[in-house]
Motif scaffolding. Structure first.
Motif, short mmCIF file in Angstrom:
data_model
loop_
_atom_site.label_atom_id
_atom_site.label_comp_id
_atom_site.label_asym_id
_atom_site.label_seq_id
_atom_site.Cartn_x
_atom_site.Cartn_y
_atom_site.Cartn_z
N ASN A 1 107.20 61.52 39.62
CA ASN A 1 107.31 61.04 41.00
C ASN A 1 106.02 61.25 41.79
O ASN A 1 105.12 61.97 41.37
CB ASN A 1 108.47 61.75 41.70
CG ASN A 1 109.78 61.55 40.98
OD1 ASN A 1 110.15 60.42 40.68
ND2 ASN A 1 110.47 62.63 40.69
N ASP A 2 105.98 60.64 42.99
CA ASP A 2 104.83 60.78 43.87
C ASP A 2 104.79 62.14 44.58
O ASP A 2 103.76 62.54 45.10
CB ASP A 2 104.83 59.68 44.94
CG ASP A 2 104.40 58.34 44.37
OD1 ASP A 2 103.54 58.33 43.47
OD2 ASP A 2 104.92 57.32 44.83
N LYS A 3 105.92 62.82 44.63
CA LYS A 3 105.97 64.13 45.30
C LYS A 3 106.73 65.10 44.39
O LYS A 3 107.92 64.90 44.12
CB LYS A 3 106.67 64.00 46.65
CG LYS A 3 106.68 65.28 47.44
CD LYS A 3 107.40 65.11 48.76
CE LYS A 3 107.49 66.46 49.47
NZ LYS A 3 108.39 66.42 50.61
N LYS B 1 101.05 65.11 44.83
CA LYS B 1 101.33 63.81 45.43
C LYS B 1 100.70 62.69 44.61
O LYS B 1 100.30 61.67 45.15
CB LYS B 1 100.83 63.76 46.87
CG LYS B 1 101.56 64.72 47.77
CD LYS B 1 101.09 64.62 49.20
CE LYS B 1 101.86 65.59 50.06
NZ LYS B 1 101.44 65.53 51.46
N LYS B 2 100.60 62.87 43.31
CA LYS B 2 99.97 61.88 42.44
C LYS B 2 100.85 61.63 41.22
O LYS B 2 100.92 62.46 40.30
CB LYS B 2 98.58 62.37 42.01
CG LYS B 2 97.73 61.32 41.38
CD LYS B 2 97.37 60.28 42.40
CE LYS B 2 96.37 59.29 41.86
NZ LYS B 2 96.12 58.22 42.76
N LYS B 3 101.54 60.50 41.21
CA LYS B 3 102.39 60.13 40.10
C LYS B 3 101.54 59.95 38.84
O LYS B 3 100.41 59.47 38.93
CB LYS B 3 103.12 58.83 40.43
CG LYS B 3 104.21 58.46 39.48
CD LYS B 3 104.96 57.24 39.97
CE LYS B 3 106.09 56.88 39.06
NZ LYS B 3 106.87 55.75 39.56
#
Length: 154
Positions: A36-38, A56-58
């Motif tokens: 996920n992004d978070k 914060k980096k998929k």
């Protein structure tokens, strides 16, 4: 009598190999990526432990070092370590460029047309790898990069 002892010793050694071999010979460190992004990185292997930092980096590749229940102890490219729940991890292939300026080529050859230059620390998705080359996708570019320039799940 001697054959029975020999047989029992064989059985015992096979049993030891199965029990000890499964943990001793298993691959201990491997890469997974963020799903996920978070994603929260925790200080310990439970939701009760405080959050150390938030990714914060998929697709960021993480080195898995240990496991405890549903949590995996990870190490990232900046040497941050902590615990992440397995639902937040994926087997998607991705890597980070570890060379200062890697050239992205149109084909898997040094003699093919250079497309772009990739900076150190750039995240790229891995399409496939063959021999010493990996086909990658990053931003608007798709091309081939030397495998030794990448670190992650190849």
């Amino acid at each position: 009598m001697f054959k029975e002892k020999y047989f029992l010793i064989k059985i015992f050694l096979i049993y030891l190999l199965i029990i000890l071999g499964s943990s001793t010979f298993a691959e201990e460190n491997y890469y997974l990526t963020l799903r996920n992004d978070k994603v929260n990185l925790r200080q310990g292997p439970s939701l009760k432990y405080p959050v150390k930092l938030v990714y914060k980096k998929k697709f960021l590749p993480l080195l898995i070092q240990d496991k405890s229940g549903n949590f995996r102890k990870i190490l990232d490219h900046e040497n941050n370590s902590g615990w992440i729940h397995i639902t937040q991890l994926s087997k998607k292939k991705a890597a980070i460029n570890i060379e200062e300026k890697s050239i992205i080529f149109k084909k898997s050859s040094l003699y093919s047309k250079p497309i772009a230059v990739m900076e150190k620390g750039r995240l790229c998705l891995i399409k496939k790898c063959k021999n010493n080359w990996c086909k990658i996708k990053t931003k608007n570019y798709i091309g081939w990069v030397k495998k030794r320039n990448l670190k992650g799940r190849l």
